[in-house]
Design a protein around this motif. Sequence first.
Motif, short mmCIF file in Angstrom:
data_model
loop_
_atom_site.label_atom_id
_atom_site.label_comp_id
_atom_site.label_asym_id
_atom_site.label_seq_id
_atom_site.Cartn_x
_atom_site.Cartn_y
_atom_site.Cartn_z
N HIS A 1 0.87 -9.64 -0.03
CA HIS A 1 0.24 -8.63 0.81
C HIS A 1 0.69 -7.24 0.39
N GLN A 2 -0.27 -6.41 0.13
CA GLN A 2 -0.08 -5.00 -0.22
C GLN A 2 1.08 -4.83 -1.21
N ARG A 3 0.82 -5.18 -2.45
CA ARG A 3 1.84 -5.05 -3.50
C ARG A 3 1.28 -4.30 -4.71
N ALA B 1 -2.19 -11.70 9.64
CA ALA B 1 -3.65 -11.64 9.58
C ALA B 1 -4.06 -10.20 9.33
N GLY B 2 -5.31 -10.06 8.90
CA GLY B 2 -5.82 -8.72 8.66
C GLY B 2 -7.22 -8.76 8.09
N PHE B 3 -7.65 -7.60 7.56
CA PHE B 3 -8.98 -7.53 6.97
C PHE B 3 -8.96 -6.53 5.82
N TYR B 4 -9.95 -6.67 4.94
CA TYR B 4 -10.19 -5.76 3.83
C TYR B 4 -11.62 -5.25 3.90
N GLY C 1 -3.59 -4.85 8.11
CA GLY C 1 -2.98 -6.14 8.36
C GLY C 1 -1.70 -6.01 9.14
N VAL C 2 -1.31 -7.08 9.83
CA VAL C 2 -0.02 -7.18 10.49
C VAL C 2 0.63 -8.47 10.01
N VAL C 3 1.80 -8.35 9.40
CA VAL C 3 2.46 -9.50 8.79
C VAL C 3 3.92 -9.54 9.18
#
Length: 430
Positions: A171-173, A191-194, A206-208
């Motif tokens: 996630h977000q790297r 979970a999240g969205f693009y 997103g929230v992780v």
Amino acid sequence: MKLFKLLPLSLAVAGTLASAGALADNHDIDAMEARLAELEARVGGEFNDTQQPAVLNAQSEVPLGIVFSGYARYGAGYQSGDSLYVGTAGSLNANATGRLGNEQNGGEIQFAKAFESEKGAIWDIVFMVDHWADASWANDGGVQVKKLYAGASNVFESQPDLYIWAGRDFHQRPQTDLDDYFWMSHDGQGAGFYNLSLGGIKLDFGVVGQVDGEMVGDNGKYAATSKLHGMEFGGLDLAFYANYGFKSEKLEDDNGVADSAYQVAAEMKFSGQKFIVRYSDNAKDSVYDLAEDQEALLFSLGGGFGLTDNAGIQYQAAYQTLTGDAVEDRANYNIIVRPTYQWNDVHSTWLEGGYNVVDYDDIDATNSSWKVTLSQNIAIGGMTWSRPMLRFYATVGEADNEYTGKNADGSYQTSNPDTLTVGAMFEAWW
């Protein structure tokens, strides 16, 4: 010094490697553009080797069967110096002296299955295991579950390209290439969205939660991440990031963990170059850090140029600071330059030089390292990013660390390892 006694051997190996290959046809720009278009269409977005999620959209083709993909590099290096790899003590970027001939072994193997509903929604389920022996990548050298998530696109008529996901994922790297640096990293479960369309601009959110070691739950540290992108102005592609870190009741009594952290960043791409600026509070690369009383600031510029049809040059330069009551204040700056020459559609030669400096504010010491790697390559195509690739390389370098810690009497611990490594490896993403 032992390093310089070994230099004749290094030069002999380098000369042998460089002699392979012969000058062949010129670089075919039209073929390159066609190949890029094919790759972009295949993944439904920008092609890169960071193993980011292949975000589906309404136009994505649903392949039959299981899609096998991944990234890996494995090989062996013969160490003739003090250290197999070159690094600088206290560096804010572990591979700031350059990645070529200076990388650990490991890989990520992924399997995915896509589906399409009767009404046109496109789904996928993705599973990945990874294998990294390097402590900067994993807690041990075993095989671990890195991804297991499901996602869907084209589920809202007004947002056909919105992709919604839940599960465990990279996630977000975002990454810079020549120093293999993930300047943000928030792998985890959530979970999240693009690609939520906001009048031509797109939003990712997103929230992780950070995974608790190799367990199936989280460790009580969370990140809310966002990216605003799709802003193009006269050849400039602009994106903004904003992230917020926080903790749950699980860590409420842990005095070593800050209540919150945040990051803001901007990423600008233009004419094959990329400029990044990032500010972090109570964090550095990740808001999972939740590290009290520290701030980090990063400026980074990298990219490449074609010099002739066969010759080119890639570069990466960065300046980063870490300050605060809880850290040893320092500035870290580095530069990496990699000239390349493509002999034909199979053989290429790369020469990478890197220099990295860590300059402490409150300690009368400066650490530095340098390295030079010559690599003779055999690849599946004639582009610098063509993979699979076989590399046969020689690396020479040295670190001069004036400070690695303090002795009981207050004097500084130092180290001065040299490196001479001859090796072979493969690298592939697919």
